[in-house]
Design an enzyme around this catalytic site. Structure first.
Site, PDB file in Angstrom:
ATOM      1  N   CYS A 114       6.124   1.604  -7.279  1.00  0.00           N
ATOM      2  CA  CYS A 114       5.522   0.272  -7.197  1.00  0.00           C
ATOM      3  C   CYS A 114       5.515  -0.460  -8.541  1.00  0.00           C
ATOM      4  O   CYS A 114       5.422  -1.692  -8.579  1.00  0.00           O
ATOM      5  CB  CYS A 114       4.098   0.364  -6.660  1.00  0.00           C
ATOM      6  SG  CYS A 114       4.007   1.112  -5.016  1.00  0.00           S
ATOM      7  N   HIS A 250       0.806  -6.428  -8.267  1.00  0.00           N
ATOM      8  CA  HIS A 250       1.423  -5.645  -7.202  1.00  0.00           C
ATOM      9  C   HIS A 250       0.532  -5.761  -5.977  1.00  0.00           C
ATOM     10  O   HIS A 250      -0.688  -5.580  -6.060  1.00  0.00           O
ATOM     11  CB  HIS A 250       1.555  -4.184  -7.642  1.00  0.00           C
ATOM     12  CG  HIS A 250       1.881  -3.258  -6.519  1.00  0.00           C
ATOM     13  ND1 HIS A 250       2.884  -3.507  -5.610  1.00  0.00           N
ATOM     14  CD2 HIS A 250       1.318  -2.067  -6.151  1.00  0.00           C
ATOM     15  CE1 HIS A 250       2.936  -2.516  -4.735  1.00  0.00           C
ATOM     16  NE2 HIS A 250       2.002  -1.633  -5.042  1.00  0.00           N
ATOM     17  N   ASN A 280       2.330  -3.680   1.557  1.00  0.00           N
ATOM     18  CA  ASN A 280       2.744  -3.125   0.268  1.00  0.00           C
ATOM     19  C   ASN A 280       4.248  -2.910   0.307  1.00  0.00           C
ATOM     20  O   ASN A 280       4.739  -2.032   1.011  1.00  0.00           O
ATOM     21  CB  ASN A 280       2.014  -1.802   0.017  1.00  0.00           C
ATOM     22  CG  ASN A 280       2.345  -1.178  -1.328  1.00  0.00           C
ATOM     23  OD1 ASN A 280       3.327  -1.531  -1.966  1.00  0.00           O
ATOM     24  ND2 ASN A 280       1.530  -0.225  -1.750  1.00  0.00           N
TER      25      ASN A 280
END
Length: 323
Positions: A114, A250, A280
């Site tokens: 990520c 993020h 996500n």
């Protein structure tokens, strides 16, 4: 004179297949309300059968080139941040390079889960500042739907697929925080925490594997580490929170996003949030959020933007830039 890596183009791409939370109610002991309350996610996009990470990345790349008014021949390099490449090798970046018809320059992948896009920006910035390249496209692209355990309701409802691309170009600056472009970078990792977020398989273990996550522990590390790395990036550039126009984090979980903003002392009105629509998307989440922020007319030339992310590794970091 100081060389800065300035943003000249941005774009993103989402697969056509939209999956609302209610879809998971058919196969899991979960609900739309349960997913929303714990993550802020309402829907996500999944790649179609046969649609690969490099496909998503190429579409995002074309959007960014269009935004910048450039052609593939204008690029010196492509960096793709991904944990879900099409193949073990060659890199997804070289596949994008070929599909764009780019016959010069370089292309490579970078893997920091990520945090991948932040790491990608850090590397592209260094290549430009060093004079190695003048114009680099950084892409975050993922097909996390390929590595999810559909029986694990704690993880499979959280992730989506997509891609975002950003073009950095060498620009002359005065060496002050008033320059446009990347002003500072701060990146970290700590492999002691690998078991908090990982895939339990891979090439050298001769298994495909699925994503595994210790959610509570990841949350505990995330808020503290994200706020700390963002603060460090600001200190490196001599920028205070009062000078920040936007946080583009993020998009992992709305609770992590709000917790980090609170710890930094910045209101949610200054945070670009897309997690409700995208879920996500790992390395793709920041460039997609940047693209949405610009498209909606929120992020404007001259705005000071702080991006921060944390992912498996654990790996985390922040990039501060003036748009």
């Amino acid at each position: 004179m100081t060389i800065r890596a300035k943003v000249t183009g941005i774009g993103h791409y989402l697969p056509e297949h939209v999956v609302p939370n209610a879809e998971f109610e058919k196969t899991l002991d979960t609900s739309d309300e349960w997913i929303r309350s714990r993550s802020g996610i309402e829907r996500r996009h999944f790649a179609a059968e046969g649609e690969t990470t490099s496909d998503l990345a190429t579409n995002a790349a074309m959007a960014a080139l269009g935004d910048a008014g450039l052609t593939p021949a204008d690029l010196d390099g492509i960096v793709v941040a991904t944990s879900t490449p099409d193949l073990t090798f060659p890199s997804a970046a070289t596949m994008v390079q070929a599909r764009l018809g780019m016959e010069r320059g370089f292309a490579f992948d970078i893997q920091a889960v990520c945090a991948g896009f932040v790491y990608g920006l850090a590397n592209a910035n260094a290549l430009i500042v060093s004079g190695t390249a003048k114009r680099i496209m950084v892409i975050g692209a993922e097909t996390f739907s390929r590595i999810l355990d559909w029986n694990d309701r704690s993880t499979c409802v959280l992730f989506g697929d997509g891609a975002g691309a950003l073009i950095l170009e060498a620009s002359e600056g005065d060496g002050t925080k008033e320059d446009r472009g990347v002003l500072s970078v701060d990146i970290h990792s700590d492999g002691r925490f690998r078991d908090l977020l990982y895939v339990d398989g891979g090439v050298s273990t001769n298994s495909i594997g699925h994503l595994r996550m210790e959610g509570k522990e990841v949350f505990r590390h995330a808020v503290a580490k994200l706020a700390a790395t963002a603060t460090t990036a600001m200190e490196k550039a001599g920028v205070t929170t009062d000078e920040i126009d936007w946080i583009v984090p993020h998009q992992a979980n709305i609770r992590i996003i709000t917790g980090t903003a609170k710890k930094l002392g910045l209101p949610m009105e200054q945070v670009i949030v897309t997690v409700q629509d995208h879920g996500n998307t790992s390395a793709a989440s920041i460039p997609m959020a940047l693209s949405v922020g610009k498209a909606e007319g929120r992020i404007k030339p001259g705005d000071v933007v702080i991006t921060e992310a944390i992912g498996g590794g654990l790996a985390w970091g922040a990039v501060l830039l003036r748009w």
